[in-house]
Design an enzyme around this catalytic site. Sequence first.
Site: not given
Length: 404
Positions: A190, A344, A374
């Site tokens: 991320s 995501d 995610h």
Amino acid sequence: ALLPALLLLLLPLAALAAAAVLLGLPGYDIPPGVNQPAKLRLVLTVLLGTAALGRILEKTGLCSQITFGRYVRQGRKLGLDPKLFIQDLQFKEVPVRVYQPKATSDGPRRGILFFHGGGWVFGSLDTYEKVCRYLSRESDSVVVSVQYRLAPEHKYPAAYEDCLNATQHFLQHLEHYGVDPARVTVCGDSAGGNLAAAVSQTLAGRSDLPRLRAQILIYPGLQALDFNLPSYQQNRGVPLLFRERAAFFALLYLNGDALHMQEVLEGSHIPPDMRLKYRKWVSPDNIPEEFKVRGVKPLRPTDFIAEVYETVKRFCEPNLCPLLAEDSVVHQLPESFILTCEYDVLRDDGLLYKKRLEDNGVRVTWYHLEDGFHGIISLYDYCGFSFPSGKRGLDSVVNFLKSL
């Protein structure tokens, strides 16, 4: 230190917050195709309850919502690991945690610099303790987890600079940790994937340090020009990262506040000529057609607002948005591993960067979790229950590392 006592005092409020969250859950989109949808709903309930209680604490002046969120996400301390030496150090004043396998090795081991996720706002050494232990044990590698400074207290480029400084220090002292200079990898998920990509680009042309062997980008966020790519449209309400939160975190990292979030979501923050310039890299046209079958529609361009651009123009810097780096930098990058998840909002950032790397002759290993969402990697073993897809994703990273 007062937070545990405050929690006890605020249990009635917590119950109200939880009730409000449960009533609001149907408004969130948890597609049946995601891994363990019932478990994901439970995780979402906890996170939304934390956010609701954090707002209550902030309004009462007891602590900020972000402070409370960090406390809850901190996780419990793990005991000693029989297979690892673990020590907390500082690399150029940046806190790090070093994981070294105890078993004897025939030669120098591979090294991994790990940058955690959390939107540049959340996350810590403790939060990613399980992930880093797993990577070190399973790949027989020395792992350095980096605690970079967090937003909004520390704005861009603080996190990037901390990760770069820690990486440079490690590269200058590899012998001390028994690491092979030819097998050092940067890795992150991320926001951490964003930082890994930025650090990799910065070091690509350096001749005074060992060249990175690879970069591992786990559902990375790599651009802030277009929050209406197909994956943003399809997964806007899918946990654990909603479309609005992605823009919120990017703005908090950039400016320390989330002003003009709506204009950024609509795309009013980028001048038409600049949008045209970057269209060759940031465009739905570069997304394979099979990823556009779920609810994607062409959107009418919004009017450019110059005042907004003035506040966010650093979004066009590659150290913040690595997808915008010039080809002269990209073609020097090391072998890459990119993991994406179907459900995501950041999926297309990874797909676009994959194309850019391949177009520039960089070898790319791509692993796509068709039932992933995610944040699933850090949930591979969460509070007594597991997300098998997260374990598969983590094992794909380990297998890539073993191939280096």
